[in-house]
Scaffold this motif. Structure first.
Motif, PDB file in Angstrom:
ATOM      1  N   UNK A   1     -10.651 131.458  21.164  1.00  0.00           N
ATOM      2  CA  UNK A   1     -12.060 130.974  20.596  1.00  0.00           C
ATOM      3  C   UNK A   1     -13.064 131.982  20.397  1.00  0.00           C
ATOM      4  N   UNK A   2     -13.081 132.721  20.683  1.00  0.00           N
ATOM      5  CA  UNK A   2     -14.749 133.730  20.710  1.00  0.00           C
ATOM      6  C   UNK A   2     -14.095 134.924  19.740  1.00  0.00           C
ATOM      7  N   UNK A   3     -12.180 134.738  19.605  1.00  0.00           N
ATOM      8  CA  UNK A   3     -12.288 136.016  18.781  1.00  0.00           C
ATOM      9  C   UNK A   3     -12.398 135.095  17.213  1.00  0.00           C
ATOM     10  N   UNK A   4     -12.107 133.845  17.084  1.00  0.00           N
ATOM     11  CA  UNK A   4     -12.857 133.356  15.806  1.00  0.00           C
ATOM     12  C   UNK A   4     -14.047 133.445  15.052  1.00  0.00           C
ATOM     13  N   UNK A   5     -14.651 133.709  16.567  1.00  0.00           N
ATOM     14  CA  UNK A   5     -16.818 133.602  16.029  1.00  0.00           C
ATOM     15  C   UNK A   5     -16.434 134.680  15.632  1.00  0.00           C
ATOM     16  N   UNK A   6     -16.153 135.459  16.653  1.00  0.00           N
ATOM     17  CA  UNK A   6     -16.563 136.792  16.346  1.00  0.00           C
ATOM     18  C   UNK A   6     -16.019 137.518  14.224  1.00  0.00           C
ATOM     19  N   UNK A   7     -14.639 136.482  13.803  1.00  0.00           N
ATOM     20  CA  UNK A   7     -14.536 136.686  12.734  1.00  0.00           C
ATOM     21  C   UNK A   7     -13.517 137.114  12.749  1.00  0.00           C
ATOM     22  N   UNK A   8     -12.569 137.950  14.002  1.00  0.00           N
ATOM     23  CA  UNK A   8     -11.899 138.454  13.588  1.00  0.00           C
ATOM     24  C   UNK A   8      -9.908 138.118  13.867  1.00  0.00           C
ATOM     25  N   UNK A   9     -10.105 136.238  13.679  1.00  0.00           N
ATOM     26  CA  UNK A   9      -8.959 135.553  14.895  1.00  0.00           C
ATOM     27  C   UNK A   9      -8.698 134.418  13.646  1.00  0.00           C
ATOM     28  N   UNK A  10      -7.731 134.038  12.436  1.00  0.00           N
ATOM     29  CA  UNK A  10      -7.480 132.907  11.625  1.00  0.00           C
ATOM     30  C   UNK A  10      -8.034 131.768  12.204  1.00  0.00           C
ATOM     31  N   UNK A  11      -8.859 131.557  11.289  1.00  0.00           N
ATOM     32  CA  UNK A  11      -8.514 129.550  12.253  1.00  0.00           C
ATOM     33  C   UNK A  11      -7.139 128.861  12.116  1.00  0.00           C
ATOM     34  N   UNK A  12      -6.524 128.989  10.591  1.00  0.00           N
ATOM     35  CA  UNK A  12      -5.909 129.064  10.374  1.00  0.00           C
ATOM     36  C   UNK A  12      -4.586 129.423   9.476  1.00  0.00           C
ATOM     37  N   UNK A  13      -3.246 128.782   9.822  1.00  0.00           N
ATOM     38  CA  UNK A  13      -2.347 129.944   9.056  1.00  0.00           C
ATOM     39  C   UNK A  13      -2.324 129.323   7.458  1.00  0.00           C
ATOM     40  N   UNK A  14      -1.714 130.171   6.759  1.00  0.00           N
ATOM     41  CA  UNK A  14      -1.783 130.196   4.799  1.00  0.00           C
ATOM     42  C   UNK A  14      -0.734 130.524   5.080  1.00  0.00           C
ATOM     43  N   UNK A  15      -0.149 131.008   5.521  1.00  0.00           N
ATOM     44  CA  UNK A  15       1.482 131.105   4.812  1.00  0.00           C
ATOM     45  C   UNK A  15       2.508 130.064   5.418  1.00  0.00           C
ATOM     46  N   UNK A  16       4.055 130.583   5.467  1.00  0.00           N
ATOM     47  CA  UNK A  16       4.853 129.432   6.643  1.00  0.00           C
ATOM     48  C   UNK A  16       5.687 130.593   7.304  1.00  0.00           C
ATOM     49  N   UNK A  17       5.937 131.665   7.450  1.00  0.00           N
ATOM     50  CA  UNK A  17       6.540 132.678   7.885  1.00  0.00           C
ATOM     51  C   UNK A  17       5.695 134.349   8.778  1.00  0.00           C
ATOM     52  N   UNK A  18       6.520 134.586   9.328  1.00  0.00           N
ATOM     53  CA  UNK A  18       5.626 135.884   9.950  1.00  0.00           C
ATOM     54  C   UNK A  18       5.164 136.441   9.384  1.00  0.00           C
TER      55      UNK A  18
ATOM     56  N   UNK B   1       4.168 136.540   6.201  1.00  0.00           N
ATOM     57  CA  UNK B   1       2.698 135.900   5.937  1.00  0.00           C
ATOM     58  C   UNK B   1       1.480 135.894   6.828  1.00  0.00           C
ATOM     59  N   UNK B   2       1.941 135.625   7.772  1.00  0.00           N
ATOM     60  CA  UNK B   2       1.519 135.571  10.068  1.00  0.00           C
ATOM     61  C   UNK B   2       0.194 137.103   9.196  1.00  0.00           C
ATOM     62  N   UNK B   3       1.038 137.910   9.263  1.00  0.00           N
ATOM     63  CA  UNK B   3       0.608 139.674   9.504  1.00  0.00           C
ATOM     64  C   UNK B   3       0.351 139.899   7.798  1.00  0.00           C
ATOM     65  N   UNK B   4      -0.255 138.915   7.704  1.00  0.00           N
ATOM     66  CA  UNK B   4      -0.445 139.363   6.015  1.00  0.00           C
ATOM     67  C   UNK B   4       0.218 141.075   4.810  1.00  0.00           C
ATOM     68  N   UNK B   5       1.643 140.957   4.843  1.00  0.00           N
ATOM     69  CA  UNK B   5       2.425 142.312   4.751  1.00  0.00           C
ATOM     70  C   UNK B   5       3.097 141.467   3.401  1.00  0.00           C
ATOM     71  N   UNK B   6       3.495 142.278   2.734  1.00  0.00           N
ATOM     72  CA  UNK B   6       3.841 142.232   1.466  1.00  0.00           C
ATOM     73  C   UNK B   6       5.215 141.656   1.245  1.00  0.00           C
ATOM     74  N   UNK B   7       6.003 141.051   0.403  1.00  0.00           N
ATOM     75  CA  UNK B   7       6.788 140.388   0.485  1.00  0.00           C
ATOM     76  C   UNK B   7       7.890 142.017  -0.097  1.00  0.00           C
ATOM     77  N   UNK B   8       9.176 142.456  -0.272  1.00  0.00           N
ATOM     78  CA  UNK B   8      10.138 143.321  -0.172  1.00  0.00           C
ATOM     79  C   UNK B   8      10.269 143.253  -1.334  1.00  0.00           C
ATOM     80  N   UNK B   9      10.532 143.841  -2.496  1.00  0.00           N
ATOM     81  CA  UNK B   9      11.142 144.226  -3.429  1.00  0.00           C
ATOM     82  C   UNK B   9      12.846 144.007  -3.441  1.00  0.00           C
TER      83      UNK B   9
END
Length: 300
Positions: free
Chosen positions: A255-272, A274-282
């Motif tokens: 919760x403290x990391x969220x208040x600092x704005x450096x940790x997510x409040x929820x997940x935007x995707x369904x995969x690891x 997505x959670x790591x915000x890594x590009x999907x390999x072509x």
């Protein structure tokens, strides 16, 4: 390295859209989108294709650990997230800069690799409570066990380690593994002139990773400082005791990391990925098909 190259080629052997599964037309697969990889190397001979469709992630996230010269080369070539050893933000930045410089030679961008140093945490409601918890845990650790682990990490006989003296002057670098932890451990010991007993405690029982003892606020401030100065993209967490050490971190530090704005409040995707915000390999066969179509359109 060859194993990883083979596995990644197999992941690419099914193009996106190869699995049709259309009952109405009785088409299960588009065979034009399945490909043999025909790999023949010094250690592996694999025709392919894989026997399962391409992952929703393109590739599963490739994680790597190991900071030797060979380990860094492998990481630069293939890794998308790296479990690293760093005891200061400066060490974290230097390691990341080296890997990203190497990766650029393979045509990889700086945002394609995340760095996750190991972090062991001991958390209390007050700093005194955290220190008391640390002492209680130390009372449970047989010192001979910790001494044996340290000797194994350094690859020397345990008899060479005296608890209340510094490390021996001469310690040869291991040839066949553990170079990362060896280097980090010896560096910390020499830099701070620690006795073996102090070194074991500083490294949390000689795990080789950084240990942080304090309140949730102190833990969160430390993590934020690393993140904001580029010392880490995240951390490979190793709570002192499982499961309650992890529960304490999730309930009081997150919760403290969220208040600092450096940790997510929820997940935007369904995969690891997505959670790591890594590009999907072509996939390489998909890329070749798209390039061929682009050339055809230009000619037309």
């Amino acid at each position: 390295a060859e194993f990883t190259a083979v596995v990644k080629a197999l992941w690419d052997s099914w193009e996106d859209g190869a699995l049709i599964g259309d009952r109405a037309t009785a088409r299960f697969l588009d065979l034009d989108r399945l490909h043999a990889i025909d790999h023949a190397g010094p250690y592996y001979k694999v025709r392919g294709p894989l026997n399962v469709p391409r992952s929703a992630q393109g590739h599963p996230v490739v994680l790597q650990a190991g900071g030797s010269g060979d380990g860094r080369h492998l990481a630069a070539l293939h890794a998308e997230a790296i479990f690293s050893v760093a005891h200061t933000p400066e060490e974290g930045r230097a390691f990341a800069a080296d890997i990203r410089s190497r990766a650029a030679k393979f045509g990889r961008g700086p945002d394609e690799i995340l760095f996750l140093p190991g972090l062991s945490t001991v958390i209390g409601g007050t700093e005194a409570e955290a220190r008391r918890r640390e002492e209680e845990l130390w009372d449970l650790l047989p010192i001979d066990y910790a001494l044996g682990r340290l000797a194994g990490l350094l690859q020397i006989d345990q008899e060479r380690l005296a608890l209340d003296r510094e490390l021996p002057d001469y310690l040869p670098v291991p040839i066949d593994g553990m170079q990362t932890f060896f280097g980090a451990t010896v560096h910390v010991a020499r830099r701070d002139r620690l006795t073996v007993r102090q070194l074991i405690r500083k490294l949390g029982g000689s795990t080789g990773h950084r240990q942080l003892v304090g309140t949730p606020e102190q833990i969160a401030d430390d993590i934020a400082a690393w993140f904001e100065t580029g010392g880490a993209d995240g951390f490979n967490l190793m709570p002192d005791v499982l499961p309650d050490g992890l529960e304490t971190f999730a309930d009081h530090v997150v919760p403290l990391l969220r208040r600092k704005g450096i940790f997510r409040d929820g997940y935007e995707g369904q995969t690891l990925r997505d959670h790591f915000a890594l590009p999907r390999p072509v996939g390489r066969f998909t890329a070749a098909r798209e390039a061929s179509l682009g050339q055809a359109q230009q000619i037309a």
